[in-house]
Design an enzyme around this catalytic site. Structure first.
Site, PDB file in Angstrom:
ATOM      1  CB  THR A 161      -0.994  -0.080   1.212  1.00  0.00           C
ATOM      2  OG1 THR A 161      -1.743  -1.325   0.859  1.00  0.00           O
ATOM      3  CG2 THR A 161      -1.647   1.353   1.290  1.00  0.00           C
ATOM      4  CB  SER A 217       2.371  -8.011   0.971  1.00  0.00           C
ATOM      5  OG  SER A 217       1.426  -8.065   2.197  1.00  0.00           O
TER       6      SER A 217
HETATM    7  N1  GLU Z   1      -2.913  -6.226   1.192  1.00  0.00           N
HETATM    8  C1  GLU Z   1      -1.947  -5.048   1.405  1.00  0.00           C
HETATM    9  C2  GLU Z   1      -0.651  -5.571   1.322  1.00  0.00           C
HETATM   10  O1  GLU Z   1      -0.172  -6.178   2.273  1.00  0.00           O
HETATM   11  C3  GLU Z   1      -2.289  -4.565   2.792  1.00  0.00           C
HETATM   12  C4  GLU Z   1      -2.067  -3.220   2.876  1.00  0.00           C
HETATM   13  C5  GLU Z   1      -0.637  -2.792   2.938  1.00  0.00           C
HETATM   14  O2  GLU Z   1       0.225  -2.721   2.300  1.00  0.00           O
HETATM   15  O3  GLU Z   1      -0.395  -2.432   4.202  1.00  0.00           O
HETATM   16  O4  GLU Z   1       0.244  -5.381   0.512  1.00  0.00           O
END
Ligand code: GLU
Length: 163
Positions: free
Chosen positions: A12, A54
């Site tokens: 993110t 991620s």
């Molecule tokens: N799904 C996202 C990730 O882990 C969550 C948000 C973030 O990056 O903090 O990439």
């Protein structure tokens, strides 16, 4: 500190949103811009390795992160990473000798006002210069050993694992 090796993997912190579709892509790394904006007084090299949420990282991606670190002699390594599987990646980067490896990210995109990106990167840069050799997760103003922390998804923050 010797030169800091920065490896960006997406998450993110680097997301760019398109309001009309409520869709996003993981953009170019934001960390270089942030370090330049705050006149970082150390040298660093940014390797934009991956651009993934991620949740989509595979074991091959994690191997790539590990081998990229191995190919560099740097003792200080900072990885920007999505928060959902940051701890999992951190767990797989053990046993890398004298290196100080710190993973950080952001719960809101660096491009958003009020993002935690600058705070987290600042904490991570401080941590990587201060810790003993090993792997650490830096989020919410704390330096965590990976096996002692979890992401609390309901509250959107990192917290200590109960004993
Ligand atoms: N799904 C996202 C990730 O882990 C969550 C948000 C973030 O990056 O903090 O990439």
């Amino acid at each position: 500190m010797d030169e800091l090796l920065i490896i960006t993997t997406g998450g993110t912190i680097d997301k760019v949103y398109f309001d009309a579709k409520s869709d996003y892509e993981v953009g170019a790394p934001e960390i270089g811009k942030i370090l330049a904006a705050f006149a970082a007084a150390f040298s660093y090299q940014v390797i934009p390795l991956l651009r993934k949420d991620s949740l989509e990282l595979t074991s091959a991606d994690r191997q790539l992160i590990r081998s990229t670190i191995s190919q560099h002699a740097h003792r200080h390594v900072l990885i920007t990473h999505g928060t959902d599987s940051m701890i999992e990646t951190a767990m797989q980067l053990g046993g890398m000798g004298d290196r100080r490896i710190v993973l950080t990210g952001a719960l809101n995109p660096a491009r958003f006002q009020g993002s935690d990106a600058v705070f987290n990167i600042g904490c991570a840069v401080g941590a990587v210069q201060s810790v003993q050799a090993g792997v650490y997760v830096v989020m919410n103003g704390r330096v965590w050993e990976p096996h002692k922390v979890r992401k609390n998804r309901a509250q959107n923050c990192f917290e200590a694992l109960p004993d």
